[in-house]
Scaffold this active site. Structure first.
Site, PDB file in Angstrom:
ATOM      1  N   ASP A 229       0.873  -1.168   0.000  1.00  0.00           N
ATOM      2  CA  ASP A 229       0.000   0.000   0.000  1.00  0.00           C
ATOM      3  C   ASP A 229       0.911   1.219   0.000  1.00  0.00           C
ATOM      4  O   ASP A 229       2.080   1.146   0.391  1.00  0.00           O
ATOM      5  CB  ASP A 229      -0.924  -0.003   1.218  1.00  0.00           C
ATOM      6  CG  ASP A 229      -2.184   0.825   0.991  1.00  0.00           C
ATOM      7  OD1 ASP A 229      -2.170   1.701   0.100  1.00  0.00           O
ATOM      8  OD2 ASP A 229      -3.165   0.616   1.715  1.00  0.00           O
ATOM      9  N   TRP A 230       0.394   2.355  -0.425  1.00  0.00           N
ATOM     10  CA  TRP A 230       1.236   3.524  -0.640  1.00  0.00           C
ATOM     11  C   TRP A 230       1.802   4.026   0.694  1.00  0.00           C
ATOM     12  O   TRP A 230       1.086   4.496   1.557  1.00  0.00           O
ATOM     13  CB  TRP A 230       0.441   4.610  -1.358  1.00  0.00           C
ATOM     14  CG  TRP A 230       0.548   4.580  -2.850  1.00  0.00           C
ATOM     15  CD1 TRP A 230       0.788   5.648  -3.647  1.00  0.00           C
ATOM     16  CD2 TRP A 230       0.436   3.459  -3.740  1.00  0.00           C
ATOM     17  NE1 TRP A 230       0.837   5.263  -4.978  1.00  0.00           N
ATOM     18  CE2 TRP A 230       0.625   3.934  -5.062  1.00  0.00           C
ATOM     19  CE3 TRP A 230       0.206   2.096  -3.553  1.00  0.00           C
ATOM     20  CZ2 TRP A 230       0.594   3.095  -6.175  1.00  0.00           C
ATOM     21  CZ3 TRP A 230       0.171   1.263  -4.657  1.00  0.00           C
ATOM     22  CH2 TRP A 230       0.360   1.756  -5.952  1.00  0.00           C
TER      23      TRP A 230
END
Length: 823
Positions: A229-230
């Site tokens: 995930d970012w």
């Protein structure tokens, strides 16, 4: 390795860089090797490809795209074929926009109704979630675009999501929180998987070998790539070593240098790096080759049917109609007293509610879509066979009281045969990065509905909300239609259902409870400091309400129709069940039939019933069909932590079939031979679980199902570390850090008080850990600098500042040197 010829020609620097992002949305490309980059985009409900400079939370505008119903809405269709069509629509738009990887579907289990991102997730049930997610993945990937299932795994809260640890027993992990992912991987073969921000039993999901290697790749056979995930990467070396392929978004080249240093020191082997490179390369080459083929076909057949695959305007028009159909088939009719619906021809209606003017049709956060065309009720109602006596807003969207608006609405209500009141949760209530604090709708809407009911008892409520709300006011309505978040074509879909052009067939994918305090995880949610303890175990959603016999308002699987259905002639066979379904009403319609399985005299604690099969069946008036629902490898299995295997307990199982988990029409039993020989629990120590009395689970009982002592999750208030969140700076030794905390806290509270679209940037900063500063600044900040920042926060200002300044110049110099090696 599949691509040893390319991997062996890559330099060590190219391999290390390849395993991190080049930009906010792109992977690295190396022209000399013929390795192109791939482009990723958010998109559970629509393509969110930013037109300008990229950012994670959608602060900058994105290109126009179809906004489909949210996953929570689409789930209510219980229709895998329809969900696959929506997936195809998403895939078509992605391909037309040059997007290679669509970051969706979101498929975390709805452990608690307060989770701010529940609108992005399908259901509280893993079987339903898995089947619909698999269908959406098949649809997306049929268009040459990779689907990316997320967030793997046990991502159940938004509060401090990057700095919390999910403490969960292995049986609950496997049966509840991983089963949906397992179904999706095995049945649709997604080309990408996104790891979650949180730790799982003390190990970050992106570094968790048990999740990423032992289960995902070895047991399930996943052959795609894992992307963080970012900003979710913690220790990049451990991530790569344990099965993560791509760190996003763009951490600069600090992570690449860290990986090279890891190989040199022996923390990770070159073979392990090469394996991750090969796995990622396989998908990159596949996706880019497919995109090239589609564009070549377009060029070769310009002006023909083939050209439509990249004709954005044509795709948008077709997808708008698909979004309308999907929304209509997903809306849930909750009440229909005196058969007030469907509205009769020529009915005089008053249209009231701010949502009728400006619809609430999607959630906030990284999934927010720049819709191509947003419908509203006020503009469309005149096109139906109704007499609209007038429209009124009735309430302010921000929750503030307005007597003038109420007065206008009440006056209008007195002139109508039927009042249509449009209401629900505002944008501030549900968002990525923010959990809800309660399940109530704004009080000014309740005030309005009471006044309207006094003026006109023929009132129909149309709810827009991404997830569960409390409804103590439901008796004020003769009719209730829950539209959830229906996407850009929601208005026409609502009117189609209200007027009977579409017979409602949606059924709830989650339980609507009477009050939040009934939630099984009520005592354990959200995380207390660092740990989120899943003490409720397998008793999630209806599994708890049914087993503990807790009253609910509308049960899991519930939904009304304008027609009626009769179930009969249940037969149980070795391979599954068969029964007859008949439409006994006066309208054509579809029924969602559900098969539940339970075991009354189990030696294990179990839910009284669990969904193990379903089908959506359309029947004309008077028509009947033989319906078959098969058993599969998940129908009778249970996870035994003592043997670390899926096993079947021998004995008698109850099969029940019906229209919801509480509206069961047919019953039978079946005997199964089992292989469960070693019981995993001491019943005396964890007796509360056998009674489904899980609201106050003792440490002794919890440790019995965990298999180890409950770990401490207390924050270290003497000093902060790189994995602590910025919101913990309220106890920092540095007065400057405490001041920054107060500024963020005031800004966040001000945003929440004002209503409207949430301040996502502040929320993200408030909850992110210090380490994310190095992962989310495009290479401007290195991990060395982050450690020095933390020193400053802990009161060592001059030493820390020296480290930041020195680290800045070293990082800039080393980045330039690295780039020269890549070029």
């Amino acid at each position: 390795m599949k691509h040893a010829d390319i991997v062996n020609r890559m330099t060590a620097e190219e391999k290390a860089a390849f395993l991190s992002g080049k930009s906010e949305w792109e992977s690295w490309n190396f022209e000399r090797l013929g390795i192109p980059s791939i482009f990723m985009s958010d998109g559970p409900s629509g393509i969110r490809k930013q037109a300008g400079e990229g950012d994670h939370l959608g602060l900058n505008p994105s290109v126009p795209a179809t906004c489909f119903p949210s996953s929570a809405t689409l789930c209510n269709s219980w229709d895998a074929a329809l969900t696959e069509e929506v997936g195809e629509g998403l895939g078509r738009e992605a391909m037309a926009e040059g997007v290679n990887v669509l970051l969706g579907p979101g498929m975390n289990i709805k452990r608690n109704p307060l989770c701010g991102r529940n609108f992005e997730y399908f259901s509280e049930d893993p079987y339903l979630t898995g089947k619909l997610a698999a269908a959406e993945v098949r649809g997306i990937q049929s268009r040459g675009v990779a689907a990316c299932c997320k967030h793997f795994a046990v991502n159940s809260q938004e509060t401090r999501r990057m700095a919390m640890n999910a403490v969960i027993d292995e049986r609950t992990l496997r049966e509840i929180y991983l089963t949906a992912f397992e179904i999706a991987v095995k049945e649709s073969h997604p080309r990408a998987m996104m790891s979650s921000y949180n730790e799982v039993n003390g190990v970050y999901a992106n570094e968790n070998r048990h999740l990423l290697t032992d289960i995902l790749r070895k047991e399930w056979g996943f052959d795609g790539f894992v992307v963080t995930d970012w900003g979710a990467s913690n220790d990049h070396v451990l991530g790569v070593k344990n099965g993560s392929n791509l760190e996003m978004p763009n951490p600069g080249l600090d992570s690449a240098r860290e990986l090279l240093a890891g190989v040199k020191s022996g923390r990770i082997s070159q073979d392990e790096v090469d394996q991750r490179v090969d796995e990622l390369l396989d998908v990159v080459l596949e996706l880019t080759a497919e995109a090239k083929k589609v564009r070549q076909n377009h060029d070769d057949h310009d002006g023909s049917v083939q050209a439509s695959c990249l004709d954005k305007d044509a795709i948008h028009r077709e997808n708008h109609q698909l979004a309308r159909r999907a929304a209509a088939e997903s809306m849930v009719l909750l009440k229909n007293e005196d058969r007030i619906l469907p509205l009769k021809s020529g009915t005089r209606v008053a249209i009231i509610g701010d949502f009728a003017f400006e619809p609430r049709y999607q959630g906030a956060g990284s999934s927010m879509v720049n819709a191509t065309k947003v419908e509203n009720i006020r503009d469309l109602a005149g096109g139906y066979d109704l007499q609209v006596v007038g429209t009124a807003r009735g309430y302010r969207r921000d929750g503030s009281e307005d007597a003038t608006l109420i007065g206008e609405a009440v006056s209008l209500a007195k002139q109508a045969d039927v009042v249509l009141l449009f209401f629900g949760l505002n944008e501030q209530s549900e968002s990525e990065g923010l959990d809800r604090t309660h399940l109530r709708i704004p009080q000014n809407q309740i005030t309005l509905m009471r006044e309207i009911q006094e003026a006109n008892r023929n009132t129909v409520g149309i709810i827009s909300a991404g997830s569960v709300i409390e409804m103590p006011w439901h008796s004020l309505f003769k009719g209730l239609l829950h539209a959830y978040l229906p996407g850009q074509a929601g208005a026409s879909a609502m009117l189609d259902v209200l007027t009977g052009a579409v017979n409602p067939s949606g059924h709830l994918g989650e339980t609507i409870l009477n009050k939040y305090e009934d939630t099984p995880s009520y005592s354990y949610y959200p995380a207390l400091e660092r740990n989120s303890e899943y003490r409720e175990s397998v008793f999630v959603g209806y599994r708890y309400f049914e087993t503990a016999d807790v009253p609910v308002l509308f049960p899991f699987g519930y939904g009304l129709s304008y027609t009626t259905f009769e179930y009969s002639a249940l037969q149980v066979e070795e391979s599954g069940i068969r029964f007859t379904l008949k439409n006994t009403g006066t309208r054509d319609g579809a029924e969602v039939v559900q098969m539940y399985v339970g075991m009354k005299d189990s030696a294990l604690f179990r839910p009284v019933r669990e969904l193990k099969g379903f089908a959506k069946i359309f029947l004309k008036v008077g028509e009947e069909k033989k319906v078959s629902i098969p058993f599969d490898d998940k129908t009778f299995r249970v996870r035994n932590r003592m043997t670390d295997r899926w096993e079947i307990e021998g004995g008698t199982y109850q099969i029940s079939v019906g229209s919801s988990c509480r509206d069961l029409r047919l019953f039978a039993s079946v005997e199964k031979q089992g292989d469960l020989e070693q019981l995993p629990y001491d019943r005396e120590k964890c007796g509360c679980y056998y009674k489904a009395d899980i609201r106050r689970v003792s440490d002794e009982a919890y440790e019995e199902i965990l298999g180890y002592p409950v770990p401490s999750g207390s924050w270290n208030q003497k000093s902060l570390g790189i994995n602590d969140a910025l919101c913990q700076m309220y106890y920092a030794k540095s007065p400057i850090a405490r001041k920054i905390y107060r500024v963020l806290d005031r800004k966040l509270k001000k945003s929440q008080a004002e209503g409207g679209v949430p301040d996502l940037n502040t929320m993200f900063q408030y909850n992110m850990p210090f380490r994310a500063i190095a992962k989310m600044t495009g290479g401007l900040v290195s991990m060395e600098m982050v450690k020095s920042i933390v020193e400053m926060v802990n009161g060592h200002f001059f030493r820390g500042m020296g480290g930041v300044i020195g680290g800045f110049f070293r990082n800039r110099k080393e980045n330039k040197q690295y780039l020269r090696k890549l070029n």
